[in-house]
Design an enzyme around this catalytic site. Structure first.
Site, PDB file in Angstrom:
ATOM      1  N   CYS A   1      14.430  22.702  13.484  1.00 49.18           N
ATOM      2  CA  CYS A   1      15.720  23.398  13.489  1.00 49.18           C
ATOM      3  C   CYS A   1      15.534  24.872  13.888  1.00 49.18           C
ATOM      4  CB  CYS A   1      16.381  23.308  12.118  1.00 49.18           C
ATOM      5  SG  CYS A   1      17.974  24.146  12.105  1.00 49.18           S
TER       6      CYS A   1
ATOM      7  N   ASN B   1      12.955  12.641  22.647  1.00 53.12           N
ATOM      8  CA  ASN B   1      14.289  13.221  22.470  1.00 53.12           C
ATOM      9  C   ASN B   1      14.439  14.407  23.428  1.00 53.12           C
ATOM     10  OD1 ASN B   1      15.477  15.691  20.299  1.00 53.12           O
ATOM     11  ND2 ASN B   1      16.816  14.017  20.923  1.00 53.12           N
ATOM     12  N   GLY B   2      15.670  14.676  23.807  1.00 51.82           N
ATOM     13  CA  GLY B   2      15.941  15.831  24.665  1.00 51.82           C
ATOM     14  C   GLY B   2      16.451  15.438  26.025  1.00 51.82           C
TER      15      GLY B   2
ATOM     16  N   LYS C   1       9.973  15.314  12.688  1.00 52.95           N
ATOM     17  CA  LYS C   1      10.670  15.634  13.939  1.00 52.95           C
ATOM     18  C   LYS C   1      10.395  17.100  14.248  1.00 52.95           C
ATOM     19  CE  LYS C   1      15.200  15.393  16.227  1.00 52.95           C
ATOM     20  NZ  LYS C   1      15.724  16.750  16.261  1.00 52.95           N
TER      21      LYS C   1
ATOM     22  N   PRO D   1      19.265  12.961  13.877  1.00 50.83           N
ATOM     23  CA  PRO D   1      19.795  13.760  12.770  1.00 50.83           C
ATOM     24  C   PRO D   1      20.615  14.892  13.366  1.00 50.83           C
ATOM     25  CG  PRO D   1      17.470  14.283  13.125  1.00 50.83           C
ATOM     26  CD  PRO D   1      17.857  13.265  14.172  1.00 50.83           C
TER      27      PRO D   1
ATOM     28  N   GLY E   1      20.769  12.781  21.848  1.00 55.03           N
ATOM     29  CA  GLY E   1      21.211  13.810  20.890  1.00 55.03           C
ATOM     30  C   GLY E   1      22.670  14.168  21.070  1.00 55.03           C
ATOM     31  N   ARG E   2      22.931  15.281  21.782  1.00 52.52           N
ATOM     32  CA  ARG E   2      24.303  15.785  21.894  1.00 52.52           C
ATOM     33  C   ARG E   2      25.240  14.817  22.592  1.00 52.52           C
ATOM     34  NH1 ARG E   2      22.286  21.114  24.608  1.00 52.52           N
ATOM     35  NH2 ARG E   2      20.593  19.650  25.046  1.00 52.52           N
TER      36      ARG E   2
HETATM   37  C1  FMN Z   1      25.114  20.316  16.175  1.00 52.46           C
HETATM   38  C2  FMN Z   1      23.667  19.894  16.105  1.00 52.46           C
HETATM   39  C3  FMN Z   1      23.083  19.645  14.871  1.00 52.46           C
HETATM   40  C4  FMN Z   1      21.737  19.274  14.790  1.00 52.46           C
HETATM   41  N1  FMN Z   1      21.189  19.000  13.562  1.00 52.46           N
HETATM   42  C5  FMN Z   1      19.903  18.588  13.470  1.00 52.46           C
HETATM   43  C6  FMN Z   1      19.324  18.257  12.207  1.00 52.46           C
HETATM   44  O1  FMN Z   1      19.963  18.294  11.148  1.00 52.46           O
HETATM   45  N2  FMN Z   1      18.016  17.872  12.203  1.00 52.46           N
HETATM   46  C7  FMN Z   1      17.265  17.787  13.347  1.00 52.46           C
HETATM   47  O2  FMN Z   1      16.096  17.430  13.290  1.00 52.46           O
HETATM   48  N3  FMN Z   1      17.793  18.083  14.548  1.00 52.46           N
HETATM   49  C8  FMN Z   1      19.085  18.466  14.630  1.00 52.46           C
HETATM   50  N4  FMN Z   1      19.631  18.727  15.862  1.00 52.46           N
HETATM   51  C9  FMN Z   1      18.827  18.492  17.091  1.00 52.46           C
HETATM   52  C10 FMN Z   1      19.096  17.102  17.689  1.00 52.46           C
HETATM   53  O3  FMN Z   1      18.735  16.087  16.792  1.00 52.46           O
HETATM   54  C11 FMN Z   1      18.288  16.934  18.998  1.00 52.46           C
HETATM   55  O4  FMN Z   1      16.931  17.126  18.719  1.00 52.46           O
HETATM   56  C12 FMN Z   1      18.710  17.920  20.083  1.00 52.46           C
HETATM   57  O5  FMN Z   1      20.125  17.956  20.213  1.00 52.46           O
HETATM   58  C13 FMN Z   1      18.049  17.614  21.434  1.00 52.46           C
HETATM   59  O6  FMN Z   1      18.529  16.435  21.996  1.00 52.46           O
HETATM   60  P1  FMN Z   1      19.615  16.488  23.223  1.00 52.46           P
HETATM   61  O7  FMN Z   1      19.053  17.392  24.289  1.00 52.46           O
HETATM   62  O8  FMN Z   1      19.730  15.042  23.646  1.00 52.46           O
HETATM   63  O9  FMN Z   1      20.876  17.011  22.633  1.00 52.46           O
HETATM   64  C14 FMN Z   1      20.962  19.144  15.970  1.00 52.46           C
HETATM   65  C15 FMN Z   1      21.559  19.412  17.205  1.00 52.46           C
HETATM   66  C16 FMN Z   1      22.890  19.772  17.295  1.00 52.46           C
HETATM   67  C17 FMN Z   1      23.506  20.023  18.642  1.00 52.46           C
END
Ligand code: FMN
Length: 321
Positions: free
Chosen positions: A101, A201-202, A140, A17, A225-226
């Site tokens: 969040c 995740n992460g 989550k 998400p 994620g990102r």
């Molecule tokens: C721009 C952005 C928007 C996000 N929006 C949500 C969201 O709506 N709901 C949620 O549970 N996590 C949200 N996240 C978190 C990501 O789903 C994920 O948990 C987080 O980026 C960690 O993963 P990564 O280290 O692979 O990026 C968001 C992250 C980013 C960068």
């Protein structure tokens, strides 16, 4: 493969998400690159309860390749239950509760990661949502509020007991925001505690990270994620490595261009030209990151409101090679 409640996922690659990003266009692309499960952006419970058209549109998953989990956020357990019931009525296959969040706008209302420092409220919320719907409910969450806290373990156990069918863990604290490392050891600890599936995740930045995360933590599925921004190819890369043991080469320039154009077209189809022109700027910046001439191209893209012109600009990348 893994199951969330009675729903069988085709594989262990899950799309995240992402607020302002994981809309229908993003999800359709993620599905086409092989994701076993996708998520909507976080959706306000109050918007659902009041039947706001914009909110309901965000929750629309019609015509997509199932399953899609619809994510809900809020602070009041009762209205979270009501919002979840609206989602179920509108066809949500899975309902995911946001307890991660970190943004000030959200946590100041007691929503998102703020629930990690109010476990009685988090528990009540989970109970209300589980009682309000028949479809599987997932949560989550982040690791905890402050650095060094593993509140997620206590909360995940309570969630499992209350009937939640899977947990996604992003093992950073709220205090960390997106800095530092995600501590995969906490994913391992959670997996050992629970019987329901744990989605890790992460800090998945490449397919090998997905494989390492599963190996190191025993998690049931992975959620990049990102790294997925402007890069739906990562889903296919993870899938190929996890399911077939093969490391794919990066996408060709032609494929990047074609996928960016498809994203543009899907966004326009679902949101109309004006909104698509505004929203696609960031996506196109991500798709073109690192390519020769990209900064100049982005400047031009940011100056136009015409999708046709945007598409023509993207195509010039292929010509330049
Ligand atoms: C721009 C952005 C928007 C996000 N929006 C949500 C969201 O709506 N709901 C949620 O549970 N996590 C949200 N996240 C978190 C990501 O789903 C994920 O948990 C987080 O980026 C960690 O993963 P990564 O280290 O692979 O990026 C968001 C992250 C980013 C960068």
């Amino acid at each position: 493969m893994f199951k969330i409640g009675t729903i069988l996922m085709a594989n262990r690659v899950v799309a995240p998400p992402l607020a302002g990003i994981s809309d229908k266009a993003y999800r359709i692309l993620a599905q086409s690159f092989g994701c076993g499960l996708t998520h909507t952006e976080m959706i306000s419970d109050m918007g659902l309860v009041y039947g706001q058209a914009r909110t309901l549109k965000m929750a629309d998953t019609a015509g997509e390749k199932p399953p899609v989990a619809v994510q809900i956020f809020g602070h009041d357990p009762v209205s979270m239950g009501r919002g979840a019931a609206v989602l179920e009525k509108n066809g949500a296959a899975i309902i995911d509760i946001n307890m991660g969040c970190p943004t000030p706008k959200v946590v100041k209302n007691g929503e998102g990661a703020a629930l990690l420092r109010d476990l009685p409220r988090a528990r009540a919320m989970i109970r209300e949502v589980v009682a309000a719907v028949e479809v599987p409910v997932t949560v989550k969450m982040r690791r905890g509020w402050s650095d060094g806290e593993d509140t997620c373990l206590e909360l995940a156990l309570a969630a499992e007991e209350a009937g939640v069918q899977a947990i996604t863990l992003h093992p950073r604290s709220r205090e960390q925001f997106f800095s530092g490392r995600a501590d995969w050891n906490v994913i391992k600890k959670m997996k050992q505690l629970l019987t329901i599936p744990v989605i890790g995740n992460g800090d998945i930045w490449k397919a090998e990270d997905a494989e390492n995360m599963i190996e190191q933590t025993g998690c049931d599925a992975v959620m990049p994620g990102r790294v997925t921004l402007g890069n739906p190819f990562i889903f296919r890369e993870c899938l190929q490595l996890l399911e077939h043991g093969c490391l794919l080469p990066p996408p060709t320039l032609e494929e990047r261009v074609e996928t960016a154009l498809l994203h543009l077209q899907l966004c326009c189809q679902y949101k109309g030209e004006k909104t698509a022109a505004r929203e696609m700027r960031k996506h196109l910046a991500w798709y073109t990151k690192g390519l020769r001439g990209a900064p100049r191209l982005r400047e031009k893209i940011n100056q136009t409101f015409s999708l046709e012109e945007m598409a023509a600009l993207i195509r010039t990348l292929e010509v330049r090679g």
